[in-house]
Design an enzyme around this catalytic site. Structure first.
Site, mmCIF file in Angstrom:
data_model
loop_
_atom_site.group_PDB
_atom_site.id
_atom_site.type_symbol
_atom_site.label_atom_id
_atom_site.label_comp_id
_atom_site.label_asym_id
_atom_site.label_seq_id
_atom_site.Cartn_x
_atom_site.Cartn_y
_atom_site.Cartn_z
ATOM 1 N N LYS A 32 -21.201 6.550 15.973
ATOM 2 C CA LYS A 32 -20.139 6.849 15.000
ATOM 3 C C LYS A 32 -20.048 5.739 13.963
ATOM 4 O O LYS A 32 -19.829 4.570 14.298
ATOM 5 C CB LYS A 32 -18.779 6.942 15.710
HETATM 6 C C1 E4P Z 1 -12.475 11.380 17.518
HETATM 7 O O1 E4P Z 1 -13.656 11.305 17.188
HETATM 8 C C2 E4P Z 1 -11.421 10.713 16.763
HETATM 9 O O2 E4P Z 1 -11.602 9.328 16.788
HETATM 10 C C3 E4P Z 1 -10.057 11.115 17.286
HETATM 11 O O3 E4P Z 1 -10.017 12.517 17.391
HETATM 12 C C4 E4P Z 1 -8.896 10.597 16.451
HETATM 13 O O4 E4P Z 1 -7.701 11.171 16.915
HETATM 14 P P1 E4P Z 1 -6.244 10.629 16.489
HETATM 15 O O5 E4P Z 1 -6.060 10.887 15.042
HETATM 16 O O6 E4P Z 1 -5.296 11.414 17.342
HETATM 17 O O7 E4P Z 1 -6.252 9.155 16.795
#
Ligand code: E4P
Length: 286
Positions: free
Chosen positions: A111
């Protein structure tokens, strides 16, 4: 349970949650993690509570152990591992981390944030045969830049639009998923939409309607779905939002990624938040 076409990933940093979700659903396609979720892992929380903050190397080792435990529990959507990045992190620093993390498990997706440095790192990563998941995506332009930067990737790249965080600022976050899907329908299919920041059952069901290729979901929402006996959206299903609609833009996917306006305030804030949560676990914050 009727399995939707959309692949289901667990959004979390605790292998116990993944096991539990797998028991409930029978199978889990993949997992996404991020620095905030790793900081909430029960073992890491225990270490910090006992006064043991981690060195940067220890933190990487703990992260590696967590994803190595999760990796065999999930299917072919893999485990997304996020590089540490703040506003100063360079492309080559991201790439160094990405290369190391990619070797942790056989089904890793690295990522990188939807910033210029992150896009450059992704462009170089896919050339080296790495799988990527572009995170902190809040706009169709950012997704178009991901498309352009990852052309030629051996395996599909993921882009993660953050639905809940757009809702939080009064916009209709699901519109970004819808708009990106529409834009990519004119493309070559090398980028898949991984809907993220999912906060409700309605978000999840609407992802099925929009045919997002993947959705990452906190375990508690998967539990809610299971407790209701896995409802699927039928022809009566209407997604309700009070957020301001986000209009579709005609963008030319054949342009270079640098041609797109990739700035978004929530990307900047998201990087700040991930960096702060990561640093809070360190003895000597970087
Ligand atoms: C996943 O890849 C993301 O980092 C995650 O869904 C972020 O979620 P949030 O906005 O609830 O922190």
């Amino acid at each position: 349970m009727i399995r939707p076409k959309t692949k289901i990933l667990v959004d979390g940093g605790d292998p116990q949650e993944t096991r539990r979700a797998k028991e409930l659903l029978g199978a889990i396609d993949g997992q996404t993690t991020n620095p905030s979720l790793i900081a909430k892992n029960p073992h890491i929380k225990e270490l910090i509570a006992s006064g043991h903050k981690l060195s940067n190397r220890e933190e990487m080792e703990e992260y590696k152990k967590i994803v190595q435990t999760i990796s065999p529990l999930v299917g072919d959507a893999g485990v997304s591992i996020e590089v540490f990045a703040d506003e100063k992190t360079t492309t080559s620093e991201m790439l160094d981390q990405g290369r190391e993390m990619f070797l942790w498990i056989p089904n890793a997706y690295i990522k990188y944030p939807c910033t210029a440095e992150g896009l450059r790192a992704a462009q170089m990563s896919v050339k080296q045969g790495m799988r990527v998941n572009m995170t902190l995506c809040f706009s169709q332009q950012q997704a178009a830049a991901v498309y352009a930067a990852t052309k030629g990737t051996k395996e599909p790249a993921y882009v993660s639009p953050f639905v809940g965080r757009l809702d939080d600022i009064g916009q209709s976050g699901m519109d970004v998923v819808k708009n990106i899907k529409r834009m990519f329908s004119k493309g070559d299919g090398h980028v898949l939409v991984l809907a993220a920041s999912i906060r409700s059952l309605e978000h999840l069901l609407h992802c099925f309607v929009l045919e997002a290729e993947l959705v990452t979901v906190p375990a508690k929402i998967l539990e809610l779905w299971a407790n209701k006996n896995f409802p699927m959206p039928d022809s009566q299903f209407r997604y309700k939002t009070t957020g301001t609609p986000i209009p579709y833009k005609e963008l030319d996917l054949e342009q270079a990624w640098e041609a797109f306006d990739i700035q978004h305030e929530l990307t900047r804030k998201g990087i700040e938040r991930f960096a702060a949560d990561y640093r809070a676990t360190l003895s000597r914050p970087m």
